[in-house]
Design a protein around this motif. Structure first.
Motif, PDB file in Angstrom:
ATOM      1  N   ASP A 304       0.717  -0.678  -0.025  1.00  0.00           N
ATOM      2  CA  ASP A 304      -0.272   0.047   0.028  1.00  0.00           C
ATOM      3  C   ASP A 304       0.448   1.580   0.192  1.00  0.00           C
ATOM      4  OD1 ASP A 304       0.572  -0.461   2.838  1.00  0.00           O
ATOM      5  OD2 ASP A 304      -0.387   0.839   3.248  1.00  0.00           O
ATOM      6  N   MET A 305       2.220   1.562   0.439  1.00  0.00           N
ATOM      7  CA  MET A 305       2.831   2.000   0.216  1.00  0.00           C
ATOM      8  C   MET A 305       5.182   2.048   0.764  1.00  0.00           C
ATOM      9  SD  MET A 305       2.836   4.063   4.655  1.00  0.00           S
ATOM     10  CE  MET A 305       0.949   3.793   4.642  1.00  0.00           C
ATOM     11  N   ILE A 306       5.122   3.076   0.424  1.00  0.00           N
ATOM     12  CA  ILE A 306       6.801   3.116   0.277  1.00  0.00           C
ATOM     13  C   ILE A 306       7.246   4.045   1.322  1.00  0.00           C
ATOM     14  CG2 ILE A 306       9.202   2.933  -0.677  1.00  0.00           C
ATOM     15  CD1 ILE A 306       7.686   1.164  -2.812  1.00  0.00           C
ATOM     16  N   ASP A 307       7.181   3.304   2.699  1.00  0.00           N
ATOM     17  CA  ASP A 307       8.234   4.191   3.610  1.00  0.00           C
ATOM     18  C   ASP A 307       9.663   4.495   3.626  1.00  0.00           C
ATOM     19  OD1 ASP A 307       8.174   6.783   5.347  1.00  0.00           O
ATOM     20  OD2 ASP A 307       7.522   5.821   7.315  1.00  0.00           O
ATOM     21  N   THR A 308      10.272   4.064   4.083  1.00  0.00           N
ATOM     22  CA  THR A 308      11.873   3.962   4.147  1.00  0.00           C
ATOM     23  C   THR A 308      12.140   3.033   2.836  1.00  0.00           C
ATOM     24  OG1 THR A 308      11.820   2.692   5.670  1.00  0.00           O
ATOM     25  CG2 THR A 308      11.957   4.871   5.957  1.00  0.00           C
ATOM     26  N   ALA A 309      11.142   2.193   2.925  1.00  0.00           N
ATOM     27  CA  ALA A 309      11.382   1.254   1.053  1.00  0.00           C
ATOM     28  C   ALA A 309      12.383  -0.063   2.205  1.00  0.00           C
ATOM     29  CB  ALA A 309      12.111   2.202   0.253  1.00  0.00           C
ATOM     30  N   GLY A 310      12.219  -0.093   3.731  1.00  0.00           N
ATOM     31  CA  GLY A 310      13.398  -1.370   4.049  1.00  0.00           C
ATOM     32  C   GLY A 310      12.531  -2.501   3.715  1.00  0.00           C
ATOM     33  N   CYS A 330       5.676  -1.841  -7.200  1.00  0.00           N
ATOM     34  CA  CYS A 330       3.819  -1.310  -7.235  1.00  0.00           C
ATOM     35  C   CYS A 330       3.418  -0.755  -5.867  1.00  0.00           C
ATOM     36  CB  CYS A 330       3.137  -1.892  -8.023  1.00  0.00           C
ATOM     37  SG  CYS A 330       3.474  -2.852  -9.226  1.00  0.00           S
ATOM     38  N   CYS A 331       3.123   0.570  -5.644  1.00  0.00           N
ATOM     39  CA  CYS A 331       2.867   0.912  -4.270  1.00  0.00           C
ATOM     40  C   CYS A 331       1.549   1.741  -4.902  1.00  0.00           C
ATOM     41  CB  CYS A 331       3.625   1.107  -3.199  1.00  0.00           C
ATOM     42  SG  CYS A 331       3.761   2.915  -3.476  1.00  0.00           S
ATOM     43  N   THR A 332       0.953   2.201  -4.333  1.00  0.00           N
ATOM     44  CA  THR A 332      -0.250   3.314  -4.160  1.00  0.00           C
ATOM     45  C   THR A 332       0.291   4.387  -3.398  1.00  0.00           C
ATOM     46  OG1 THR A 332      -2.014   2.465  -4.268  1.00  0.00           O
ATOM     47  CG2 THR A 332      -2.358   4.667  -3.703  1.00  0.00           C
ATOM     48  N   HIS A 333       1.158   4.558  -2.679  1.00  0.00           N
ATOM     49  CA  HIS A 333       1.456   5.894  -1.736  1.00  0.00           C
ATOM     50  C   HIS A 333       2.788   6.154  -1.676  1.00  0.00           C
ATOM     51  CE1 HIS A 333      -2.566   6.378  -0.726  1.00  0.00           C
ATOM     52  NE2 HIS A 333      -2.874   4.837  -0.180  1.00  0.00           N
ATOM     53  N   ALA A 334       3.628   6.632  -1.897  1.00  0.00           N
ATOM     54  CA  ALA A 334       4.721   7.173  -2.127  1.00  0.00           C
ATOM     55  C   ALA A 334       5.359   8.387  -1.023  1.00  0.00           C
ATOM     56  CB  ALA A 334       5.829   7.559  -3.574  1.00  0.00           C
ATOM     57  N   VAL A 335       5.802   7.683   0.163  1.00  0.00           N
ATOM     58  CA  VAL A 335       5.861   8.671   1.380  1.00  0.00           C
ATOM     59  C   VAL A 335       7.475   9.119   0.828  1.00  0.00           C
ATOM     60  CG1 VAL A 335       5.941   8.715   4.111  1.00  0.00           C
ATOM     61  CG2 VAL A 335       3.915   7.479   2.985  1.00  0.00           C
ATOM     62  N   PHE A 336       7.655   7.860   0.815  1.00  0.00           N
ATOM     63  CA  PHE A 336       9.745   8.048   0.360  1.00  0.00           C
ATOM     64  C   PHE A 336      10.493   8.876   1.690  1.00  0.00           C
ATOM     65  CE2 PHE A 336       9.139   8.002  -4.509  1.00  0.00           C
ATOM     66  CZ  PHE A 336       8.489   6.354  -4.204  1.00  0.00           C
ATOM     67  N   SER A 337      10.439   8.192   2.540  1.00  0.00           N
ATOM     68  CA  SER A 337      11.369   9.102   3.966  1.00  0.00           C
ATOM     69  C   SER A 337      12.428   8.591   3.322  1.00  0.00           C
ATOM     70  CB  SER A 337      10.464   8.242   5.467  1.00  0.00           C
ATOM     71  OG  SER A 337       9.137   8.898   5.341  1.00  0.00           O
ATOM     72  N   PRO A 339      16.603   6.869   4.060  1.00  0.00           N
ATOM     73  CA  PRO A 339      17.157   6.860   2.513  1.00  0.00           C
ATOM     74  C   PRO A 339      16.287   5.839   1.474  1.00  0.00           C
ATOM     75  CG  PRO A 339      17.687   4.740   3.984  1.00  0.00           C
ATOM     76  CD  PRO A 339      16.554   5.277   5.299  1.00  0.00           C
ATOM     77  N   ALA A 340      15.065   5.538   1.266  1.00  0.00           N
ATOM     78  CA  ALA A 340      14.188   5.412   0.725  1.00  0.00           C
ATOM     79  C   ALA A 340      14.393   5.267  -0.709  1.00  0.00           C
ATOM     80  CB  ALA A 340      12.886   5.544  -0.081  1.00  0.00           C
ATOM     81  N   ILE A 341      15.016   6.852  -1.054  1.00  0.00           N
ATOM     82  CA  ILE A 341      15.316   6.847  -2.311  1.00  0.00           C
ATOM     83  C   ILE A 341      16.294   6.464  -2.898  1.00  0.00           C
ATOM     84  CG2 ILE A 341      15.951   8.693  -4.149  1.00  0.00           C
ATOM     85  CD1 ILE A 341      13.412   8.549  -3.536  1.00  0.00           C
ATOM     86  N   GLU A 342      17.545   6.326  -1.933  1.00  0.00           N
ATOM     87  CA  GLU A 342      18.570   5.063  -2.160  1.00  0.00           C
ATOM     88  C   GLU A 342      18.980   4.019  -2.497  1.00  0.00           C
ATOM     89  OE1 GLU A 342      18.796   8.001  -0.017  1.00  0.00           O
ATOM     90  OE2 GLU A 342      20.192   9.221  -0.213  1.00  0.00           O
ATOM     91  N   ARG A 343      18.122   3.313  -1.636  1.00  0.00           N
ATOM     92  CA  ARG A 343      17.207   1.859  -1.685  1.00  0.00           C
ATOM     93  C   ARG A 343      16.297   1.258  -3.082  1.00  0.00           C
ATOM     94  NH1 ARG A 343      15.493   1.426   4.455  1.00  0.00           N
ATOM     95  NH2 ARG A 343      16.990   1.217   5.680  1.00  0.00           N
ATOM     96  N   LEU A 344      15.949   2.503  -3.292  1.00  0.00           N
ATOM     97  CA  LEU A 344      15.102   2.348  -4.772  1.00  0.00           C
ATOM     98  C   LEU A 344      15.625   2.809  -6.022  1.00  0.00           C
ATOM     99  CD1 LEU A 344      11.676   3.542  -3.756  1.00  0.00           C
ATOM    100  CD2 LEU A 344      12.140   1.922  -3.380  1.00  0.00           C
ATOM    101  N   SER A 345      16.511   3.299  -5.546  1.00  0.00           N
ATOM    102  CA  SER A 345      17.485   2.908  -7.130  1.00  0.00           C
ATOM    103  C   SER A 345      19.135   2.760  -7.214  1.00  0.00           C
ATOM    104  CB  SER A 345      17.998   5.209  -6.911  1.00  0.00           C
ATOM    105  OG  SER A 345      17.945   5.314  -6.300  1.00  0.00           O
TER     106      SER A 345
END
Length: 396
Positions: A304-310, A330-337, A339-345
């Motif tokens: 449902d969401m990605i926060d820190t992406a851990g 796939c998620c609905t809510h991109a909270v992206f706290s 270090p989420a961006i580093e993990r996702l990229s």
């Protein structure tokens, strides 16, 4: 310039470069799915440049295969529409671009409202048009800064109540505090229930939310709750990418199995896998093992969401170790706290697909990110609520 009609949120993207509208092969930021508007103020090029969290969104686009026509599906099920001057839509400051898209879909302008902050941080709200006897919809996700946006919503609701609105619906695409829905240890608060009580006491008659963290949170409200799902937008996008062969839908934890199962059933009845996760603390997750087979397959992680992406990053690493050919998130809510961006990229994901329930900030952009618009689903729901028509039929 009148709003342009688009067949679905994931087809025929929009570009404001050069002051015109162009149709490149596919989008990265899918900004609007609007019906033709009679309003001269409903300008797509201006819409793309609305500020989000103090920054101007770009309209950079790249390619995908256009997906099936969601707008046609919705129109097949909707009642006949007639102009109604008793419908009013107002936007808070949390996500004005999404509110503008919703208004464009409905062929109307956003209501005029003055929202400002005093020197000490207090919120001031004044409606600049009459809402007496009107059905008012207030679009305000409680995304970061959560508390400031939440108080702003309370004050907006109170202003509408004191202006004699017939009904007040809080449209909350992302409901903050939804994860605090139960006590896991002694002496904890259940902040989801408290937030629900505050929205009710402020004067809201109805709440429209998108993809709550858990369905039980609807029971915390003493008013009507319309719960809509962002899955149709993401499903249609995936169908357009034509990756359904050898696909397996994966739940990143046991708590999301029901969500992933429903997603898999609608995605050509794809097989299901589950990641067993043991959480050691808040925002800290440890992946243990995998239930199911992903070897040589395309894995689609659904949450449902990605926060820190851990959670989702650890799950993706496990899927790669288990032989998955590619991993989509796939998620609905991109909270992206952080270090989420580093993990996702980091290269674990083929693509990260989210929606615009939370406004996408430029600082959170990375090559694998795709943002889809849920404006048409929210707008269709608003129209049906206003016209006393079934909402659940949208998702059937």
């Amino acid at each position: 310039m009148a709003a342009i009609a688009f067949s679905s949120p994931s087809s025929y993207p929009i570009s404001a470069k050069g002051g015109g509208v162009s149709f490149p092969s596919a989008p990265r930021f899918v900004r609007c799915a609007a019906l033709p508007s009679q309003s001269p103020e409903c300008d797509i090029t201006k819409l793309l440049q609305l500020p989000s969290n103090g920054k101007v969104l770009s309209a950079e686009l790249s390619g995908i295969v256009p997906s099936p026509n969601m707008r046609a599906r919705l129109l097949e099920k909707e009642p006949a529409r007639t102009p109604d001057n008793r419908l009013r839509i107002f936007s808070g400051t949390a996500n004005p671009s999404l509110a503008k898209e919703i208004a464009c879909y409905l062929g109307m302008d956003l209501g005029k409202i003055n929202i400002k902050r005093f020197a000490d941080g207090e919120v001031y709200v004044q409606l600049q048009e009459s809402v007496r006897g009107c059905d008012v919809f207030l679009v305000q996700p409680t995304c970061p800064p959560v508390n400031e946006n939440l108080v702003e919503l309370f004050v907006m609701i109170d202003a509408c109540r004191r202006a004699s609105a017939r009904s007040i619906t809080a449209v909350i695409p992302y409901f903050g505090y939804a994860r605090a829905d139960r006590k896991t240890q002694g002496r904890e608060s259940i902040a989801a229930k408290l937030t629900a009580n505050l929205i009710t006491e402020a004067g809201a008659n109805r709440v429209l939310v998108c993809d709550l963290h858990s369905g039980q949170s609807m029971g915390y409200f003493d008013i009507v709750v319309d719960h809509v799902y962002g899955q149709p937008v993401i499903l249609e996008y995936l169908e357009g990418k034509q990756i359904s062969r050898d696909i397996v839908v994966v739940s990143p934890d046991v708590g999301g199995v029901a969500r992933a199962r429903g997603f898999a059933k609608k995605l050509s009845d794809a097989p299901l896998a589950i990641v067993d996760k043991r959480r050691q603390g808040h925002n800290v997750a440890e992946v243990m093992n995998l239930i199911g087979d992903v070897k040589g397959k395309v894995a689609v992680l659904v949450d449902d969401m990605i926060d820190t992406a851990g959670t989702i990053a650890n799950a993706a690493a496990l899927l790669k170790d288990e032989g998955a050919r590619a991993v989509y998130a796939c998620c609905t809510h991109a909270v992206f706290s952080p270090p989420a961006i580093e993990r996702l990229s980091s290269g674990l994901f083929e693509e990260v697909i989210v929606t615009n329930t939370i406004p996408p900030a430029l600082k959170n952009d990375f090559p694998q990110l795709t943002v889809l618009s849920v404006a048409n689903l929210l707008a269709e729901t608003i129209w049906r609520v206003h016209g006393d028509v079934s909402v659940s039929s949208i998702f059937q």
